[in-house]
Design a protein around this motif. Structure first.
Motif, mmCIF file in Angstrom:
data_model
loop_
_atom_site.group_PDB
_atom_site.id
_atom_site.type_symbol
_atom_site.label_atom_id
_atom_site.label_comp_id
_atom_site.label_asym_id
_atom_site.label_seq_id
_atom_site.Cartn_x
_atom_site.Cartn_y
_atom_site.Cartn_z
ATOM 1 N N VAL A 125 3.990 1.758 -7.195
ATOM 2 C CA VAL A 125 3.707 2.675 -6.081
ATOM 3 C C VAL A 125 2.208 2.861 -5.930
ATOM 4 C CG1 VAL A 125 3.910 5.100 -5.368
ATOM 5 C CG2 VAL A 125 5.930 3.873 -6.138
ATOM 6 N N ASN A 126 1.513 3.014 -7.048
ATOM 7 C CA ASN A 126 0.056 3.163 -6.985
ATOM 8 C C ASN A 126 -0.604 1.915 -6.406
ATOM 9 O OD1 ASN A 126 0.158 5.730 -8.053
ATOM 10 N ND2 ASN A 126 -0.197 5.062 -10.152
ATOM 11 N N ARG A 127 -0.119 0.745 -6.817
ATOM 12 C CA ARG A 127 -0.676 -0.510 -6.307
ATOM 13 C C ARG A 127 -0.415 -0.650 -4.811
ATOM 14 N NH1 ARG A 127 1.174 -3.675 -10.113
ATOM 15 N NH2 ARG A 127 3.033 -4.353 -9.007
ATOM 16 N N VAL A 128 0.815 -0.303 -4.359
ATOM 17 C CA VAL A 128 1.141 -0.380 -2.933
ATOM 18 C C VAL A 128 0.296 0.616 -2.140
ATOM 19 C CG1 VAL A 128 2.967 0.090 -1.240
ATOM 20 C CG2 VAL A 128 3.453 -1.318 -3.233
ATOM 21 N N ALA A 129 0.119 1.815 -2.693
ATOM 22 C CA ALA A 129 -0.705 2.817 -2.012
ATOM 23 C C ALA A 129 -2.146 2.326 -1.893
ATOM 24 C CB ALA A 129 -0.647 4.145 -2.760
ATOM 25 N N GLN A 130 -2.648 1.720 -2.953
ATOM 26 C CA GLN A 130 -4.008 1.179 -2.928
ATOM 27 C C GLN A 130 -4.117 0.068 -1.892
ATOM 28 O OE1 GLN A 130 -6.643 2.373 -4.479
ATOM 29 N NE2 GLN A 130 -7.960 0.824 -3.566
ATOM 30 N N GLU A 131 -3.119 -0.822 -1.862
ATOM 31 C CA GLU A 131 -3.135 -1.914 -0.884
ATOM 32 C C GLU A 131 -3.048 -1.375 0.535
ATOM 33 O OE1 GLU A 131 0.015 -4.570 -1.991
ATOM 34 O OE2 GLU A 131 -1.038 -5.300 -3.765
ATOM 35 N N GLU A 132 -2.266 -0.312 0.728
ATOM 36 C CA GLU A 132 -2.149 0.295 2.061
ATOM 37 C C GLU A 132 -3.500 0.861 2.497
ATOM 38 O OE1 GLU A 132 0.413 3.726 4.433
ATOM 39 O OE2 GLU A 132 0.635 3.501 2.269
ATOM 40 N N VAL A 133 -4.180 1.541 1.571
ATOM 41 C CA VAL A 133 -5.513 2.077 1.886
ATOM 42 C C VAL A 133 -6.462 0.939 2.242
ATOM 43 C CG1 VAL A 133 -7.521 3.236 0.858
ATOM 44 C CG2 VAL A 133 -5.236 4.186 0.541
ATOM 45 N N GLU A 134 -6.426 -0.130 1.446
ATOM 46 C CA GLU A 134 -7.294 -1.274 1.717
ATOM 47 C C GLU A 134 -6.957 -1.920 3.058
ATOM 48 O OE1 GLU A 134 -6.795 -3.861 -1.642
ATOM 49 O OE2 GLU A 134 -7.859 -2.503 -3.013
ATOM 50 N N PHE A 135 -5.642 -2.039 3.361
ATOM 51 C CA PHE A 135 -5.213 -2.634 4.633
ATOM 52 C C PHE A 135 -5.691 -1.779 5.807
ATOM 53 C CE2 PHE A 135 -1.992 -2.946 8.014
ATOM 54 C CZ PHE A 135 -2.158 -4.286 8.348
ATOM 55 N N LYS A 136 -5.552 -0.446 5.684
ATOM 56 C CA LYS A 136 -6.007 0.445 6.764
ATOM 57 C C LYS A 136 -7.510 0.338 6.956
ATOM 58 C CE LYS A 136 -2.312 3.872 6.637
ATOM 59 N NZ LYS A 136 -1.948 5.267 6.365
ATOM 60 N N GLU A 137 -8.243 0.233 5.851
ATOM 61 C CA GLU A 137 -9.688 0.074 5.958
ATOM 62 C C GLU A 137 -10.044 -1.242 6.663
ATOM 63 O OE1 GLU A 137 -11.230 0.358 1.987
ATOM 64 O OE2 GLU A 137 -10.943 2.543 1.890
ATOM 65 N N LYS A 138 -9.352 -2.323 6.274
ATOM 66 C CA LYS A 138 -9.614 -3.627 6.902
ATOM 67 C C LYS A 138 -9.268 -3.579 8.385
ATOM 68 C CE LYS A 138 -8.955 -6.520 2.819
ATOM 69 N NZ LYS A 138 -8.092 -7.529 2.193
ATOM 70 N N LEU A 139 -8.132 -2.933 8.727
ATOM 71 C CA LEU A 139 -7.715 -2.828 10.121
ATOM 72 C C LEU A 139 -8.724 -2.005 10.920
ATOM 73 C CD1 LEU A 139 -5.479 -3.525 12.133
ATOM 74 C CD2 LEU A 139 -4.341 -1.410 11.492
#
Length: 184
Positions: free
Chosen positions: A109-123
């Motif tokens: 869950v922490n890894r997915v949350a981190q990836e989501e934050v990174e994806f939102k930043e990239k977007l």
């Protein structure tokens, strides 16, 4: 039994006693009365001792029965304790497995949350780059997408009409074939 005992005591007293002058009848009566009293007392002691032994025997049997029950209860408690310990060990093993699984899930869950934050930043960065580099180009792309959507809708309608027309032709052809077979 008391008569035998009295006779024995009289014989014993006579054999061990020193020779003496013959005893008078009164002395003999007193002696016999004492022997009888002694016999009755001995009989009473014998009976009371027998009663006491009977009571002690009954108490002993009750105690043995209680000890057997206590032994049975102890064995049963030991078996129950063993089953409880086995169940507790199983529960502890399941708890450990659940904790490991919870840790793995927490990490995921922490890894997915981190990836989501990174994806939102990239977007957000991508949108910012698109907006800053070519604001007119985005509008053009949206208009082109809208026009393409209209064209696709028209193409779909035309394809559907062609499909229906083809089905009608196939039905007419099937009727003609049936009619020609009937004629031949």
């Amino acid at each position: 039994m008391p008569a035998v005992l009295c006779l024995f005591l009289c014989v014993w007293a006579c054999t061990w006693a020193e020779p003496s002058p013959p005893a008078s009848v009164d002395e003999m009566n007193v002696l016999m009365y004492g022997v009888l009293q002694f016999g009755e007392s001995l009989h009473h002691v014998h009976q009371s001792t027998g009663d006491r032994l009977s009571r002690a025997s009954r108490a002993l049997r009750r105690t043995e029965t209680l000890l057997q029950r206590l032994g049975h209860d102890t064995e049963q408690a030991s078996r129950t304790e063993h089953h409880i310990r086995e169940g507790l060990s199983l529960i502890q093993a399941q708890m450990a497995a659940l904790q490991r699984q919870a840790q793995q899930t927490r990490g995921l869950v922490n890894r997915v949350a981190q990836e989501e934050v990174e994806f939102k930043e990239k977007l957000a960065n991508l949108e910012a780059k698109l907006n800053s580099s070519a604001p007119g180009r985005i509008r053009e792309l949206k208009e082109a997408a809208w026009r393409h959507g209209l064209l696709l809708g028209e193409l779909k309608s035309w394809t559907e009409a062609q499909r229906r027309q083809l089905q009608e032709h196939n039905q007419q052809l099937a009727k003609i074939q049936e009619h020609t077979q009937d004629v031949w």
